[in-house]
Motif scaffolding. Structure first.
Motif, short mmCIF file in Angstrom:
data_model
loop_
_atom_site.label_atom_id
_atom_site.label_comp_id
_atom_site.label_asym_id
_atom_site.label_seq_id
_atom_site.Cartn_x
_atom_site.Cartn_y
_atom_site.Cartn_z
N ARG A 164 0.83 -1.22 0.00
CA ARG A 164 0.00 0.00 0.00
C ARG A 164 0.86 1.26 0.00
NH1 ARG A 164 -3.39 0.49 4.89
NH2 ARG A 164 -4.49 2.13 3.77
N LYS A 165 2.02 1.19 0.63
CA LYS A 165 2.90 2.35 0.73
C LYS A 165 3.79 2.53 -0.50
CE LYS A 165 1.59 3.27 5.00
NZ LYS A 165 0.80 4.48 5.32
N SER A 166 3.81 1.53 -1.38
CA SER A 166 4.70 1.58 -2.54
C SER A 166 4.15 2.49 -3.64
CB SER A 166 4.88 0.16 -3.11
OG SER A 166 5.42 -0.70 -2.13
N ARG A 167 5.06 3.04 -4.43
CA ARG A 167 4.67 3.88 -5.56
C ARG A 167 4.51 3.02 -6.81
NH1 ARG A 167 4.70 9.13 -4.66
NH2 ARG A 167 5.71 9.90 -2.76
N TYR A 168 3.53 3.35 -7.62
CA TYR A 168 3.28 2.59 -8.84
C TYR A 168 4.52 2.55 -9.73
CZ TYR A 168 -1.75 2.03 -8.11
OH TYR A 168 -2.98 1.65 -7.63
N SER A 169 5.27 3.63 -9.73
CA SER A 169 6.45 3.69 -10.60
C SER A 169 7.53 2.69 -10.19
CB SER A 169 7.04 5.11 -10.57
OG SER A 169 7.34 5.48 -9.23
N GLN A 170 7.43 2.16 -8.98
CA GLN A 170 8.43 1.20 -8.48
C GLN A 170 7.97 -0.25 -8.62
OE1 GLN A 170 8.45 2.71 -4.46
NE2 GLN A 170 10.28 3.95 -4.83
N LEU A 171 6.73 -0.45 -9.05
CA LEU A 171 6.15 -1.79 -9.04
C LEU A 171 6.14 -2.43 -10.41
CD1 LEU A 171 3.11 -1.07 -6.70
CD2 LEU A 171 5.28 -2.11 -6.07
N SER A 172 6.40 -3.74 -10.44
CA SER A 172 6.31 -4.51 -11.69
C SER A 172 4.85 -4.75 -12.03
CB SER A 172 7.03 -5.84 -11.52
OG SER A 172 6.83 -6.68 -12.63
N GLY A 173 4.50 -4.54 -13.26
CA GLY A 173 3.12 -4.76 -13.69
C GLY A 173 2.26 -3.53 -13.50
N ALA A 174 2.87 -2.41 -13.08
CA ALA A 174 2.11 -1.18 -12.86
C ALA A 174 2.60 -0.12 -13.83
CB ALA A 174 2.26 -0.71 -11.42
N SER A 175 1.94 1.03 -13.83
CA SER A 175 2.30 2.11 -14.74
C SER A 175 3.40 2.97 -14.12
CB SER A 175 1.06 2.97 -15.02
OG SER A 175 0.67 3.63 -13.83
N SER A 176 3.73 4.05 -14.77
CA SER A 176 4.77 4.95 -14.29
C SER A 176 4.19 6.06 -13.41
CB SER A 176 5.52 5.56 -15.48
OG SER A 176 4.62 6.26 -16.33
N GLU A 177 2.94 5.90 -12.97
CA GLU A 177 2.32 6.93 -12.14
C GLU A 177 3.14 7.15 -10.87
OE1 GLU A 177 -2.07 6.13 -11.73
OE2 GLU A 177 -1.47 4.34 -12.85
N ASP A 178 3.40 8.41 -10.56
CA ASP A 178 4.21 8.73 -9.38
C ASP A 178 3.30 8.97 -8.17
OD1 ASP A 178 6.49 9.11 -7.90
OD2 ASP A 178 6.58 11.26 -8.33
N MET A 179 2.53 7.96 -7.81
CA MET A 179 1.69 8.03 -6.63
C MET A 179 1.69 6.67 -5.96
SD MET A 179 -2.18 8.01 -8.23
CE MET A 179 -1.94 9.49 -9.18
N THR A 180 1.35 6.64 -4.69
CA THR A 180 1.34 5.36 -3.98
C THR A 180 0.04 4.61 -4.27
OG1 THR A 180 0.29 6.24 -1.98
CG2 THR A 180 2.70 6.39 -2.11
N VAL A 181 0.10 3.33 -4.05
CA VAL A 181 -1.11 2.51 -4.21
C VAL A 181 -2.19 3.02 -3.27
CG1 VAL A 181 -2.05 0.19 -3.94
CG2 VAL A 181 0.23 0.49 -4.92
N GLU A 182 -1.78 3.40 -2.06
CA GLU A 182 -2.71 3.90 -1.06
C GLU A 182 -3.50 5.11 -1.56
OE1 GLU A 182 -2.23 4.13 3.74
OE2 GLU A 182 -0.76 5.23 2.54
N ASP A 183 -2.85 5.94 -2.39
CA ASP A 183 -3.50 7.14 -2.91
C ASP A 183 -4.68 6.81 -3.82
OD1 ASP A 183 -1.69 8.76 -1.60
OD2 ASP A 183 -0.31 8.87 -3.30
N THR A 184 -4.66 5.63 -4.45
CA THR A 184 -5.71 5.29 -5.43
C THR A 184 -6.79 4.39 -4.83
OG1 THR A 184 -4.50 3.35 -6.23
CG2 THR A 184 -4.01 5.46 -7.28
N LEU A 185 -6.61 3.98 -3.58
CA LEU A 185 -7.59 3.10 -2.93
C LEU A 185 -8.53 3.93 -2.07
CD1 LEU A 185 -5.23 0.17 -1.83
CD2 LEU A 185 -6.83 0.17 -3.75
N THR A 186 -9.79 3.89 -2.38
CA THR A 186 -10.78 4.64 -1.62
C THR A 186 -11.40 3.75 -0.55
OG1 THR A 186 -12.49 4.06 -3.22
CG2 THR A 186 -11.28 6.13 -3.58
N VAL A 187 -12.15 4.35 0.35
CA VAL A 187 -12.84 3.58 1.39
C VAL A 187 -13.76 2.55 0.73
CG1 VAL A 187 -14.48 3.71 3.31
CG2 VAL A 187 -12.72 5.48 3.05
N GLY A 188 -13.63 1.31 1.15
CA GLY A 188 -14.42 0.24 0.57
C GLY A 188 -13.70 -0.55 -0.52
N SER A 189 -12.56 -0.01 -1.00
CA SER A 189 -11.77 -0.74 -2.00
C SER A 189 -11.25 -2.05 -1.42
CB SER A 189 -10.57 0.10 -2.47
OG SER A 189 -10.99 1.26 -3.13
#
Length: 547
Positions: A164-189
């Motif tokens: 959850r704390k990792s940035r998408y740009s650092q993850l395999s299989g993810a895009s180059s978005e410079d935001m954390t996974v946590e930033d894109t997960l809303t309540v209920g996700s």
């Protein structure tokens, strides 16, 4: 932390194998690559005296009768107390970590300066967790008087927190978005964590709560289908080719040779990919070739010719030459089992799947997981997937409240007497005492399987000692995988623990003495507390899952 010394050519050593080497006297000698390499270099006759143990962690999950006296069998057939072996391993890590920290910080780190986090598979039973805690006490990580210094973390939860704390740009299989996974997960996700280690595979689904906390959607599930299951397929192949009795003979008489062969296999296993077309060579040690000729009376090459499978041959370099198709076949049963388990627990609300653990670095597994999930599920593999749990454990140690709600694996409770109701209770449960009619063996559930329990939730029951001078109360504790359990003698109900309450000495009280037990099921371990209501003092209460 520095990388581990030793290891295999071409394999990065961010982790060290679970190997303990004890001297012939039983004293600890070494751990990991150092243990393996030292054992490998011993004279064959001398090696038979040494105690070599590897992959022993799985014993805590597979042994249904696990207790303090459980023993492990070493390579030379010698039995060693399992608690001692785990304590040796944990003490090694404790000493190693303190030395590393002292070197890095330029100061002498003390044991009390550190909160220790020990990770365990989420599917482990309470007995196994208690075993690890006892081993940690024996290793000096904490004491029974100061248990808070040691935190038991569930491996997929630790991985979840890190991902959850990792940035998408650092993850395999993810895009180059410079935001954390946590930033894109809303309540209920909701998202799924698939932790694929050497022994077990754990599947956990988490839902994001208001405030950023996590809720376990269903009880963590999994089975023994980690990378060692692929190793077992390779061993099964060897048994088919060379005979089961010979392989057992080789393991017993040439333990160093067996270690050598599995090292060679490990390297080839990691090289296997879904698109590879060239065959792979697995070196057989001379001890294997020599013993085969002596025991079976003919060469290894003859055994392979008799096996008559074009997918595995004897090479001119003296190696097993395995086709890429056969290598993939060795993976297939394990990959299919993992994919089926993931699919069975997938739901439409899950948007991400995090694949973590050492086995997650296998390209074979990565393809199988991607193929098994729906297109809308984003499969993410963290860099250094084998270290995800380690990094997440550090975050969990800093904030053990990150997972605020968990789901109980089992129904837990005690046996009690209830008033007998003719229309409800069976006749065989009727118990008459004086003028009262009771129903015996009633399962009084503290928590039911599948029930969501919040961190800090308390279940309370009150009990009274039979005698005023009683020094201890012993209560049998039962578990059942079903939620709708009624009696403690039903088929799948087992006595899983003994609750022991030490009663403090008090002056005589005129009223009946009440002991209020509080049990907490929302943490990574079942916790118990007891209040002597008559005096307001705490009583020493413990749940012994070995009893």
């Amino acid at each position: 932390m520095r990388k581990w010394s030793g290891g295999d050519p071409g394999v990065t050593n961010q982790k060290t194998p679970t190997i303990v080497l004890l001297r012939p006297s039983g004293e600890f000698h070494s751990f990991g690559f150092e243990a393996r390499d030292f054992y490998h270099d011993l004279d064959a006759n001398e090696a038979k005296k040494w105690i070599f143990l590897d992959r022993f962690k799985m014993a805590l999950h597979s042994d249904q009768n696990l207790n303090k006296l459980t023993q492990l069998e070493s390579a030379n057939g010698r039995l060693v107390p399992a608690l001692q072996v785990f304590a040796h391993a944990l003490k090694f890590f404790k000493d190693h970590a303190l030395q590393e920290l002292s070197d890095e910080l330029g100061t002498n780190m003390r044991i009390n300066d550190v909160r220790w986090v020990v990770t365990v598979p989420a599917i482990w039973r309470p007995q196994a967790k208690q075993f690890m805690r006892q081993a940690a006490y024996q290793a000096g990580l904490a004491t029974e008087n100061f248990p808070e210094q040691l935190v038991i973390a569930l491996e997929p939860e630790a991985a979840s927190i890190f991902c959850r704390k990792s940035r998408y740009s650092q993850l395999s299989g993810a895009s180059s978005e410079d935001m954390t996974v946590e930033d894109t997960l809303t309540v209920g996700s909701q998202y799924m964590v698939v932790d694929c280690g050497g022994g077990t595979v754990d599947v956990t689904i988490h839902e994001v709560l208001s405030g950023g906390g996590l809720k376990e959607v269903e009880a963590a599930s999994g089975d023994v289908m980690g990378s060692v299951a692929v190793d077992q397929q390779f061993e099964n192949l060897l048994r088919k080719i060379f005979g089961g009795k010979f392989i057992e003979n080789f393991q017993r008489k040439r333990p160093i040779g067996w270690v050598d062969m599995m090292i060679a296999w490990e390297s080839r296993k990691r090289s296997t990919g879904p698109d590879r077309v060239s065959p792979l060579n697995v070196a057989l040690p001379f001890s294997f070739i020599d013993l085969h000729r002596k025991v079976r009376g003919f060469t290894v090459e003859t055994s392979l010719r008799n096996f008559a499978d074009q997918n595995i041959k004897w090479s001119a370099q003296g190696m097993l030459r395995i086709s890429s198709a056969l290598m993939r076949d060795l993976f297939t049963p394990t990959l299919e089992a993992i994919a089926a388990h993931v699919s069975a627990h997938m739901n439409d609300r899950i948007s991400h799947l995090f694949l973590v653990g050492g086995f997650a670095e296998s390209r074979m597994l990565q393809k199988a997981i991607r193929f098994s999930v729906a297109e809308h599920v984003r499969v993410i593999i963290p860099p250094d997937a084998s270290l995800t749990i380690l990094k997440g454990a550090v975050l969990f140690g800093l904030d053990p409240t990150a997972v605020r709600m968990r789901t109980s694996h089992m129904t837990y409770g005690v046996g009690i007497l209830n008033k007998y109701i003719t229309s409800i209770h069976p006749v065989k449960k009727k118990l008459i005492r004086g003028s009262s009619v009771w129903c015996k063996d009633v399962f009084d559930a503290y928590v039911r399987g599948g029930e969501t329990v919040a961190l800090g939730d308390v279940v309370q029951r009150s009990y009274a000692p039979v005698r005023s001078d009683q020094s201890e109360i012993v209560i049998n504790f039962y578990s059942c995988p079903r939620a709708n359990v009624n009696f403690i003698d039903e088929e799948d109900v087992i006595k899983c623990a003994t609750l022991r309450i030490q009663l403090p000495k008090t002056v005589a009280v005129t009223s009946r003495r009440e002991l209020r037990i509080s049990m907490m099921f929302g943490d990574t371990e079942i916790k118990i507390d007891c209040l002597d209501v008559s005096t307001g003092s705490r009583a020493d209460a413990r749940a012994d899952f070995f009893a």
